[in-house]
Design an enzyme around this catalytic site. Structure first.
Site, PDB file in Angstrom:
ATOM      1  N   HIS A 191       0.814  -1.216   0.000  1.00  0.00           N
ATOM      2  CA  HIS A 191       0.000   0.000   0.000  1.00  0.00           C
ATOM      3  C   HIS A 191       0.847   1.266   0.000  1.00  0.00           C
ATOM      4  O   HIS A 191       0.387   2.326  -0.392  1.00  0.00           O
ATOM      5  CB  HIS A 191      -1.009  -0.033   1.152  1.00  0.00           C
ATOM      6  CG  HIS A 191      -2.160  -0.924   0.823  1.00  0.00           C
ATOM      7  ND1 HIS A 191      -2.184  -2.236   1.199  1.00  0.00           N
ATOM      8  CD2 HIS A 191      -3.264  -0.711   0.085  1.00  0.00           C
ATOM      9  CE1 HIS A 191      -3.291  -2.791   0.724  1.00  0.00           C
ATOM     10  NE2 HIS A 191      -3.967  -1.888   0.052  1.00  0.00           N
ATOM     11  N   GLU A 433     -10.902 -11.203  -4.268  1.00  0.00           N
ATOM     12  CA  GLU A 433      -9.463 -11.110  -4.029  1.00  0.00           C
ATOM     13  C   GLU A 433      -8.940 -12.261  -3.179  1.00  0.00           C
ATOM     14  O   GLU A 433      -7.783 -12.279  -2.785  1.00  0.00           O
ATOM     15  CB  GLU A 433      -9.100  -9.751  -3.419  1.00  0.00           C
ATOM     16  CG  GLU A 433      -9.899  -9.338  -2.210  1.00  0.00           C
ATOM     17  CD  GLU A 433      -9.528  -7.942  -1.707  1.00  0.00           C
ATOM     18  OE1 GLU A 433      -8.550  -7.353  -2.169  1.00  0.00           O
ATOM     19  OE2 GLU A 433     -10.236  -7.443  -0.815  1.00  0.00           O
ATOM     20  N   ASP A 457      -4.293  -8.567  -3.953  1.00  0.00           N
ATOM     21  CA  ASP A 457      -4.417  -9.638  -2.970  1.00  0.00           C
ATOM     22  C   ASP A 457      -4.613 -11.000  -3.633  1.00  0.00           C
ATOM     23  O   ASP A 457      -4.051 -11.990  -3.176  1.00  0.00           O
ATOM     24  CB  ASP A 457      -5.588  -9.355  -2.019  1.00  0.00           C
ATOM     25  CG  ASP A 457      -5.177  -8.371  -0.944  1.00  0.00           C
ATOM     26  OD1 ASP A 457      -4.087  -8.555  -0.367  1.00  0.00           O
ATOM     27  OD2 ASP A 457      -5.921  -7.407  -0.698  1.00  0.00           O
ATOM     28  N   CYS A 504      -9.778  -3.717  -9.978  1.00  0.00           N
ATOM     29  CA  CYS A 504      -9.232  -2.505  -9.365  1.00  0.00           C
ATOM     30  C   CYS A 504      -7.847  -2.731  -8.761  1.00  0.00           C
ATOM     31  O   CYS A 504      -7.300  -1.845  -8.128  1.00  0.00           O
ATOM     32  CB  CYS A 504     -10.197  -1.944  -8.327  1.00  0.00           C
ATOM     33  SG  CYS A 504     -10.547  -3.096  -7.000  1.00  0.00           S
TER      34      CYS A 504
HETATM   35  C1  PEP Z   1      -6.457  -5.462  -4.325  1.00  0.00           C
HETATM   36  O1  PEP Z   1      -6.216  -6.248  -3.422  1.00  0.00           O
HETATM   37  O2  PEP Z   1      -6.169  -5.673  -5.524  1.00  0.00           O
HETATM   38  C2  PEP Z   1      -7.109  -4.175  -4.029  1.00  0.00           C
HETATM   39  C3  PEP Z   1      -7.498  -3.384  -5.001  1.00  0.00           C
HETATM   40  O3  PEP Z   1      -7.231  -3.798  -2.723  1.00  0.00           O
HETATM   41  P1  PEP Z   1      -5.995  -3.313  -1.843  1.00  0.00           P
HETATM   42  O4  PEP Z   1      -4.830  -3.084  -2.765  1.00  0.00           O
HETATM   43  O5  PEP Z   1      -6.393  -2.087  -1.133  1.00  0.00           O
HETATM   44  O6  PEP Z   1      -5.757  -4.471  -0.922  1.00  0.00           O
HETATM   45 MG    MG Z   2      -7.093  -5.986  -1.489  1.00  0.00          MG
END
Ligand code: PEP
Ligand code: MG
Length: 576
Positions: A191, A433, A457, A504
Site C-alpha cells: 500500500h 481477491e 491480494d 481494481c
Molecule cells: C487489491 O487487493 O487488488 C485491491 C485493489 O485492494 P488493496 O490493494 O487495497 O488491498
Molecule cells: Mg485488497
C-alpha cells in the site's frame, strides 16, 4: 556515483537531495550555552532519561503481553544502556567543560561510543551497537522534544529515503515537499507503493541496503520506470536523466490529449475506465485525467494519521463531497479494509504473525459492528448526493457476504425509522481477491450486484507470495498462468449470472496487459488516475475481435515470463 537496482513502484523520474527518515537521523545544532544555563541543561538531560526509561518500560510491557516474556527481555539491554554511569558522567562533564547544548554533547558522545564498539572484534559487543543506537536515538528525540519526524517542515523538494515506510507515512506526504521516495524493503503492490502512484511521485522500493549508502543531502536520481536509484550522479548521467524526465513529461502530456475521449474500441465496444483513490483530495486528479467514475475508494485512509476514528458526520461529509464532485458518474466506496499492511492505532489490532491472513478487512468489520455501522450509515446518508455504490473487501465466501448485507439492511431499517433519506437501491459489490471467492463467483452472485477483482491480494493469496516482501517479489507475477485462468473463470462465471466485472488491482493499470484483460471480457478497468489517459489511448487502438485471440494465445502459454514477453510484443505491434 553509485547505482542501485530495486523494484519500480511508481513511475516517473525525479532528481533531488536525499532526506533520510525512519531510522531517525537527527541534525543537532551546535548551540553554545552560558554558565548559568548548565543546571537547566542537566535537568533537561535527566528528564529525557526518565522519559526514555518510561517509554522503554511501557514498550516492554506491551511486547510481553502481545509476544511473550522472552521477546520483552530484549529491552533489558536497552535499559542497561540507559543506566550506563560512564556515558551519563561523560555527557555531564563535557557539558560543563565545553559549554555546548546537552543535545549536541550527547549526540557527540553517542557517535564516539558507536565508533569504539564498531572497532571491537567481538560479536557480542558488536550486537550491542544496535541497542546503543536505538536507545541513543530515543534519548536524543526526547532531548530535542521531537515526535517522529513528519514532512511538514520540508522547505525544498526532497527524495525521502527510509528503511521502510508505512502506508500512513506515505499518506502524510500528501501536498508536502516530497518529489520521490526510496526504501530498503517493500514490494510493488504494497500500500506504500500504491499510495505513491496516487500522489504521483516516483518511487523505488526493495532496494536492499540503499539507506546505509545515502546521507541526507546527497543528490539522488530516482527512476521509477526501471527501478533505478543513482547516488551523486556524474554530469553526463545527470544530463541524460534530465532529458529523460522531460521526455516522460512530454509523453504524459500527449496521452492527456485523449483523456476526455470515450474508451471505445475500434470496433465500437465501450469500456469503463475509472479511478482508484485513497483520499477525497484526489478528486481533482480524477477529473483531470478523464476518469468515468471512481472504481475503488480506499476509505481506510480516512482513518489514518489521527488519534480517533472519523465520526459518522465526518465520513458523511467526505463521501458526500466525492459523490457530488463525480456525479453523474458512479463512485464505489469500499468499506474499511484495515489490517494486512495497513495498521490503525485506534482499534488496537493485535500484532499477528500473518497479518495478511488474519483479522483483516470484512472480518474486522463483522466483528466490530459498532465501527462498521458508523461507516455504513455515513455511506447510505451520502448516497442521495450522487451515484454511490458499496463494496466489501476480502470476501471469502457467501456466508460473509450475507452477513455484511444483513448488517447493511439493519442500518437501512434504522435510517428508515428515523426518516433519514438514502438510496434504498444502492448497488452492493464484492471484491474478488481471495481464491475461495474466485472459485465461488456463481454463489456470490446471489448477493452482489457487481464484482471487482482485487488482483493485488488475489495474486498474493493464490501464488502464496507476500505482496509487500521484496525477497519474494520475483515470484509475484500477474501474468502467471494460474492468475490468468482464475481471472477467466471469475469473468465467465459472473457473466453467466448476468453480473459485470471490474478490476481494481494494480494489474488493471499495466499497459501491456490491457489487450489480454479486454480479451478475457473485463467490463471495467480501475486504476490510479495518472494511468487513465494511456489506458484509454490503448483501448481506443484495439478491436475486441483481435484481443479475444490475444487472450486465447496468452492462456495457452506455460509461464509468466512467456505471457509477459508475448503481451509486450503484441502491444508494440498494435500501438508501435
Ligand atoms: C487489491 O487487493 O487488488 C485491491 C485493489 O485492494 P488493496 O490493494 O487495497 O488491498
Ligand atoms: Mg485488497
Amino acid at each position: 556515483m553509485i547505482k542501485f537496482k530495486g523494484i519500480a513502484a511508481a513511475s516517473g523520474i525525479s532528481i533531488g537531495p536525499a532526506y533520510k527518515m525512519g531510522k531517525e537521523e537527527f541534525t543537532v545544532p551546535k548551540q553554545e550555552i552560558g554558565d548559568a544555563d548548565i543546571p537547566l541543561q542537566i535537568q533537561i538531560f535527566e528528564e529525557a532519561l526518565i522519559k526514555t526509561r518510561r517509554e522503554i518500560i511501557d514498550l516492554q510491557k506491551r511486547i510481553a503481553t502481545e509476544m511473550g516474556q522472552e521477546e520483552a527481555q530484549i529491552f533489558d539491554a536497552h535499559l542497561l544502556v540507559l543506566e550506563d554511569r560512564m556515558l551519563i558522567e561523560e555527557v555531564i562533564s563535557r557539558l560543563k567543560k565545553e559549554h555546548l547544548s546537552v543535545a549536541f554533547i550527547f549526540s557527540e558522545v553517542l557517535k564516539k561510543y558507536i565508533e569504539v564498539f564498531s572497532k571491537i572484534e567481538d560479536e557480542y559487543l558488536k550486537e550491542r551497537i544496535a541497542d546503543i543506537n536505538d536507545v541513543g536515538k530515543r534519548i536524543l528525540r526526547n532531548l530535542l522534544g521531537k515526535e517522529r519526524k513528519g514532512f511538514e517542515d520540508l522547505k525544498e523538494k526532497v527524495v525521502v529515503v527510509a528503511h521502510d515506510l508505512s502506508p500512513s507515512d506515505t499518506a502524510a506526504m500528501h501536498k508536502q515537499n516530497v518529489c520521490a521516495f526510496v526504501t530498503d524493503i517493500g514490494g510493488k503492490t504494497s500500500h506504500t507503493a500504491i499510495m505513491a502512484k496516487s500522489l504521483e511521485i516516483p518511487a523505488v522500493v526493495g532496494v536492499e541496503g540503499v539507506t546505509a549508502r545515502i546521507k541526507t543531502g546527497d543528490l539522488l536520481i530516482v527512476d521509477g520506470v526501471t527501478g533505478t536509484v543513482i547516488i551523486e550522479p556524474d554530469e553526463e548521467t545527470l544530463r541524460i536523466y534530465q532529458e529523460e524526465e522531460t521526455k516522460l513529461k512530454g509523453i504524459a502530456e500527449k496521452f492527456l490529449e485523449s483523456k476526455d475521449l470515450p474508451a471505445v474500441t475500434l470496433d465500437g465496444h465501450s469500456i469503463e475506465v475509472s479511478a482508484n483513490i485513497e483520499l477525497p483530495e484526489e478528486v481533482a486528479s480524477v477529473k483531470l485525467h478523464g476518469a468515468q467514475g471512481i472504481g475503488l475508494y480506499r476509505t481506510e485512509f480516512l482513518y489514518m494519521n489521527r488519534k480517533d476514528p472519523p465520526t459518522e458526520e465526518e465520513q458523511y461529509q467526505a463521501y458526500k463531497y466525492v459523490a457530488e464532485e463525480l456525479a453523474p458518474h458512479p463512485v464505489v466506496i469500499r468499506t474499511l479494509d484495515l489490517g494486512g499492511d495497513k495498521f490503525l492505532s485506534q482499534f488496537e489490532i493485535p500484532t499477528e504473525i500473518e497479518p495478511f491472513l488474519g483479522w483483516r478487512a470484512i472480518r474486522f468489520c463483522l466483528a466490530r459492528q459498532d465501527v462498521f455501522k458508523v461507516q455504513l450509515r455515513a455511506v447510505l446518508r451520502a448516497s442521495v448526493h450522487g451515484k454511490l455504490k458499496l463494496m466489501y473487501p476480502m470476501i471469502s465466501g457467501l456466508e460473509e457476504l450475507k452477513q455484511a448485507n444483513l448488517i447493511l439492511n439493519e442500518v437501512k431499517e434504522e435510517l428508515r425509522s428515523k426518516n433519514i433519506p438514502f438510496n434504498s437501491d444502492i448497488e452492493v459489490g464484492a471484491m474478488i481477491e481471495v481464491p475461495s471467492a474466485a472459485m465461488t463467483v456463481d454463489l456470490l452472485s446471489r448477493e452482489a450486484h457487481f464484482f471487482s477483482i482485487g488482483t493485488n491480494d488475489l495474486i498474493q493469496y493464490s501464488l502464496a507470495v507476500d505482496r509487500a516482501n521484496e525477497k519474494v517479489a520475483y515470484l509475484y507475477e500477474p501474468t502467471h498462468p494460474a492468475v490468468l485462468r482464475m481471472i477467466k473463470n471469475i469473468i465467465d462465471s459472473a457473466h453467466a449470472n448476468g453480473i459485470k466485472v471490474a478490476m481494481c488491482g494494480e494489474m488493471a493499470g499495466e499497459p501491456i496487459l490491457i489487450p489480454i484483460l479486454l480479451g478475457l471480457g473485463l467490463d471495467e478497468f480501475s486504476m490510479p488516475p495518472l494511468l487513465i489517459p494511456e489506458t484509454k489511448y490503448i483501448i481506443r487502438s484495439l478491436k475486441v475481435s483481435q484481443v479475444k485471440d490475444i487472450a486465447l494465445q496468452a492462456l495457452g502459454l506455460a509461464t509468466g515470463k512467456e505471457v509477459e514477453d508475448y503481451a509486450q510484443a503484441k502491444l508494440k505491434e498494435i500501438i508501435g
